[in-house]
Design an enzyme around this catalytic site. Sequence first.
Site, PDB file in Angstrom:
ATOM      1  N   SER A   1       0.816  -1.380  -0.028  1.00 43.64           N
ATOM      2  CA  SER A   1       0.035   0.120   0.044  1.00 43.64           C
ATOM      3  C   SER A   1       0.926   1.345  -0.069  1.00 43.64           C
ATOM      4  CB  SER A   1      -0.975  -0.172   1.355  1.00 43.64           C
ATOM      5  OG  SER A   1      -1.937   0.919   1.166  1.00 43.64           O
TER       6      SER A   1
ATOM      7  N   ASP B   1      -8.213  -5.484  -6.200  1.00 43.37           N
ATOM      8  CA  ASP B   1      -8.329  -4.330  -5.565  1.00 43.37           C
ATOM      9  C   ASP B   1      -8.661  -3.380  -6.351  1.00 43.37           C
ATOM     10  OD1 ASP B   1      -7.044  -2.295  -3.930  1.00 43.37           O
ATOM     11  OD2 ASP B   1      -5.100  -2.883  -4.296  1.00 43.37           O
TER      12      ASP B   1
ATOM     13  N   HIS C   1      -6.377  -5.506  -1.596  1.00 44.04           N
ATOM     14  CA  HIS C   1      -5.316  -4.445  -1.212  1.00 44.04           C
ATOM     15  C   HIS C   1      -4.526  -5.106  -0.077  1.00 44.04           C
ATOM     16  CE1 HIS C   1      -3.615  -0.719  -1.737  1.00 44.04           C
ATOM     17  NE2 HIS C   1      -3.771  -0.448  -0.299  1.00 44.04           N
TER      18      HIS C   1
END
Length: 483
Positions: free
Chosen positions: A198, A407, A460
């Site tokens: 991330s 994601d 994610h």
Amino acid sequence: MFLGLLTMGAHPTRQCSLLQLQPLRLATCILFLLLLLPPCSVSSSVITHLPGFHGRLPFYLETGYVTVDEETGTELFYYFVESERSPSTDPVILWLTGGPLCSGFTALVFEVGPINFVLAPYNGSLPQLVNNKYSWTKIASILFLDTPVGSGFSYTRDPKGYNVGDISSSLQVVTFLKKWFNDHPSYLSNHFYVGGSSYAGKVIPLIAQYISEGIEQRQQPLINLKGYMVGSPLTDPKYDRNSIIPYAHGVGIISDQLYEAAVANCKGDYFNPTNEICANVLNAIDNLMSELDNGDILLDKCAGRLIPKPINGVSSRALLEEYSRLSEPPARPTVNCFSYRFYLLNIWMNDKATRDALKIKKGTVGVWTRCNTEVFPYARDVPSTIQYHLNLTTRGYRALVFCGDHDLMVPFLGTQAWIRSLNFTIIDDWRAWHLDGQAAGFTVMYDNNLTFATLKGSGHAPISYKPKQGFAMGQRWLDRKPL
């Protein structure tokens, strides 16, 4: 050490003799000598038991603080888990968490670390922990770091120390590593990697770049950097953000008509509308995407925020203080929600037994929150890291870039696009990679040691959704084997 200092003398004209000084004068002399000593840069403790985990920990866990800014008294808190296989030869990985301002413990307990929470309904007792059989500590030693300062248990004595950003926090991480390796020299010869997911994907290339520059300048200690890993990495908004709408169309979230209207009226820029038609189309698309969990479009949309946003000008800090006075846990997601594990983590971390076990310095951090994104300032002062990726890979450092294919926050389409912008030659064309006889994802390898991979069915921070597949990917890549 103190006896030696006392007999050697702390004053140019007078020695402090243990035999001659009265108790009061002796205490004064010792205090004077302590003030002359430099502050301790690294303090650490070995942790053998954790609340909620049955019995002695079956792995080596060390926690501690490293001073990274003497002027502001900034100390970064870390967790170090030694490899369970061969600590003397296995790689050492610094694994970072995104946010920014999310605690490194998130990765320890939800991504690549050796323990997980038992996902059972909360009954008022301390949440329980169990072994993670897919922990990357079975193949590597891992440092989990609360960075930037203000995340987790990292703190600063001077409030000005919280004013950090991409560049300054990355430099503090490099300072942390130099001091940590000086204090742990036995690991200096091990291969070293930086990894994370991330927003950590934004700063990992910076950190690796600074380390590589230090190596070229022969700065001590010489860290044995071999490469880096980034999952669902924020890299450049031109690619990250503008891939969201094509991805949403491809997986059936928005209609052909809406997508065609966006293409025709927004001219490829879906986050800075320059006309009213584009703005209206984007608003309609946002409304449709709000129906989903953007982290994984297949999951139920659940409550994920444990601390309310500021209301009517009330600051987040005040809300955190109010939260600390609550006698009951805040409203929680249901146990079937992915975010339920974050709820359990907040309860566990704010228990006194946990802080005592982790050797947290008293008075440094009030309420622990997984992500302090609304509490401390943070300068996002590196708009793009593509050039850093180019610099590192062309200098010979290995890179693994991986994404979840469900994601919606950082879609793999954007990640693929910025990788293609590097104009590297494909040396192992797009193919499935397998685990247990099934496709675990898809991968392509470029020259300059850059590998891109997807984790099928993941979101994610991909490894947290598919730990078994993530472990297989990491083990193969670290062992320099094809995925």
